[in-house]
Write an enzyme that holds these catalytic residues in place. Structure first.
Site, mmCIF file in Angstrom:
data_model
loop_
_atom_site.group_PDB
_atom_site.id
_atom_site.type_symbol
_atom_site.label_atom_id
_atom_site.label_comp_id
_atom_site.label_asym_id
_atom_site.label_seq_id
_atom_site.Cartn_x
_atom_site.Cartn_y
_atom_site.Cartn_z
ATOM 1 N N GLY A 169 1.704 20.206 0.052
ATOM 2 C CA GLY A 169 0.670 19.192 -0.170
ATOM 3 C C GLY A 169 0.512 18.328 1.067
ATOM 4 N NE ARG A 217 3.813 0.191 -5.371
ATOM 5 C CZ ARG A 217 3.107 1.184 -5.860
ATOM 6 N NH1 ARG A 217 3.257 1.527 -7.142
ATOM 7 N NH2 ARG A 217 2.255 1.857 -5.105
ATOM 8 N NE ARG A 237 -4.534 16.875 5.563
ATOM 9 C CZ ARG A 237 -4.879 15.660 5.974
ATOM 10 N NH1 ARG A 237 -6.096 15.438 6.411
ATOM 11 N NH2 ARG A 237 -4.012 14.667 5.957
ATOM 12 C CG HIS A 284 5.464 6.520 -11.037
ATOM 13 N ND1 HIS A 284 5.588 5.299 -10.417
ATOM 14 C CD2 HIS A 284 4.524 7.208 -10.333
ATOM 15 C CE1 HIS A 284 4.775 5.259 -9.373
ATOM 16 N NE2 HIS A 284 4.102 6.399 -9.302
ATOM 17 C CB ILE A 325 1.204 11.275 -0.496
ATOM 18 C CG1 ILE A 325 0.547 10.149 -1.283
ATOM 19 C CG2 ILE A 325 2.726 11.234 -0.693
ATOM 20 C CD1 ILE A 325 0.691 10.287 -2.788
ATOM 21 C CG HIS A 335 20.635 -4.853 -4.635
ATOM 22 N ND1 HIS A 335 20.480 -3.712 -3.877
ATOM 23 C CD2 HIS A 335 21.253 -5.760 -3.842
ATOM 24 C CE1 HIS A 335 21.004 -3.911 -2.673
ATOM 25 N NE2 HIS A 335 21.478 -5.150 -2.635
ATOM 26 N NE ARG A 393 15.767 -3.460 -3.077
ATOM 27 C CZ ARG A 393 16.261 -2.625 -2.154
ATOM 28 N NH1 ARG A 393 16.037 -1.324 -2.234
ATOM 29 N NH2 ARG A 393 16.974 -3.112 -1.144
ATOM 30 C CB THR A 400 -0.687 4.212 -3.101
ATOM 31 O OG1 THR A 400 -0.223 5.318 -3.883
ATOM 32 C CG2 THR A 400 -1.453 3.264 -3.997
#
Length: 312
Positions: A11, A152, A41, A176, A15, A169, A154, A228
């Site tokens: 992939g 995120r 690509r 998710h 990302i 922590h 933290r 993202t």
């Protein structure tokens, strides 16, 4: 599993290419093969990444085929349809489940017997699907799960209280996605419980705001820039490093449960120790009743969607 540092990335979108660049600049892995349906690509990225070699760590970067998977120590899967503005991760399921089945069959046909790290969404369901389709033991197939969400968490705490995020922590557990939740009982700053840092009259509102900002972070980024990729790429690079270097470090990842937390037959985000064998152990936190229910409810959502994925 012998560790040689051979990475295959499947992939090469936003990302995947960000992950490849991150591995190059941080010196993770000895070789990096890239697979994507868009072969042109891939070749462009291979050439572009190779231009950076004089300034970074040396490694072999190449356009790979599924036959090359046989020699990989770790395969990182980021392939699939990306999340669009306003779209939930679970809405990607039908198309990405079909893609993931085909990818898994191609991987296993090569004779591969290493570690698979799934990042494609919905990551919990797809990690479980890859586990089932591959026939590999559960220690060799994990999803990135809530590793990014925990980062995120933290980062948000660090920004809010003007603290270095590296001494914060804590874990986000569960899917998710929209049913994830922070485990406040195990969240600390410099070893001190987070509640000790917040005035009593602000504790409830602060924790609620932090939780919501973390849970909805991806939606805001996607609405602003379309996708993202830097945060998840950094997470995947760190997870890859932990595996290749046998760090035995703790992360919240999507792992197949076999009775842990009273759950089974589902991959879901819980704290684990990640090392050279992939999953070294699952950390079973003593969750309070409310958090345990949240985890169970999240697992029920994932199981329902797993059935849809199996039928895809």
């Amino acid at each position: 599993m012998q560790n040689r540092g051979n990475i295959i990335l499947i992939g090469d979108g936003a990302i995947g290419s960000s992950y490849a660049f991150n591995c190059l600049t941080t010196g993770v892995g000895q070789s990096l093969g890239i697979i994507d349906v868009n072969e042109k690509r891939v070749q462009g990225d291979v050439e572009d990444l190779s231009d950076a070699l004089p300034y970074t760590s040396q490694k072999n970067i190449y356009a790979a085929s599924y036959e090359d998977c046989k020699y990989a120590d770790i395969i990182v899967i980021t392939a699939g349809i990306a999340q669009k503005p306003g779209q939930t991760r679970l809405e990607l399921l039908a198309i990405n489940a079909k893609i993931m089945k085909e990818i898994t069959h191609n991987i296993m046909a090569s004779g591969f017997n290493g570690f698979i790290l799934v990042a494609s969404n919905p990551v919990d369901v797809l990690a479980e699907l890859v586990l089932q389709e591959s026939g590999l033991p559960r220690n060799q197939v994990l999803g990135s799960g809530t590793a990014l969400d925990s980062a995120r968490l933290r980062a948000e705490i660090g920004l809010r209280y003007n603290i270095d995020a590296r001494i914060v922590h804590g874990y986000i557990m569960g899917e998710h996605g929209d049913s994830e939740f922070p485990v406040w009982d195990y969240t600390n700053i410099g070893g001190k419980p987070i509640l000790d840092w917040i005035p009593k009259n602000r504790q409830e509102s602060d924790l609620a705001e932090i939780s919501e900002r973390v849970k909805t972070a991806a939606y805001g980024i996607i609405e602003k820039k379309g996708a993202t990729f830097y945060g998840i790429a950094a997470s995947l690079t760190r997870l890859t490093s932990a595996f290749l270097n046998d760090d035995r470090a703790a992360f919240a990842m999507s792992v197949h449960l076999e009775g842990e937390y009273g759950l089974s037959g589902v991959s879901i985000g819980v704290p684990v120790i990640l090392g050279a064998n992939g999953l070294e152990r699952i950390i079973e936190l003593d969750l309070n009743a409310e958090d345990h229910k949240r985890l169970s409810d999240s697992a029920a959502i994932l199981k329902e969607n797993l059935q849809k994925a199996q039928e895809a």
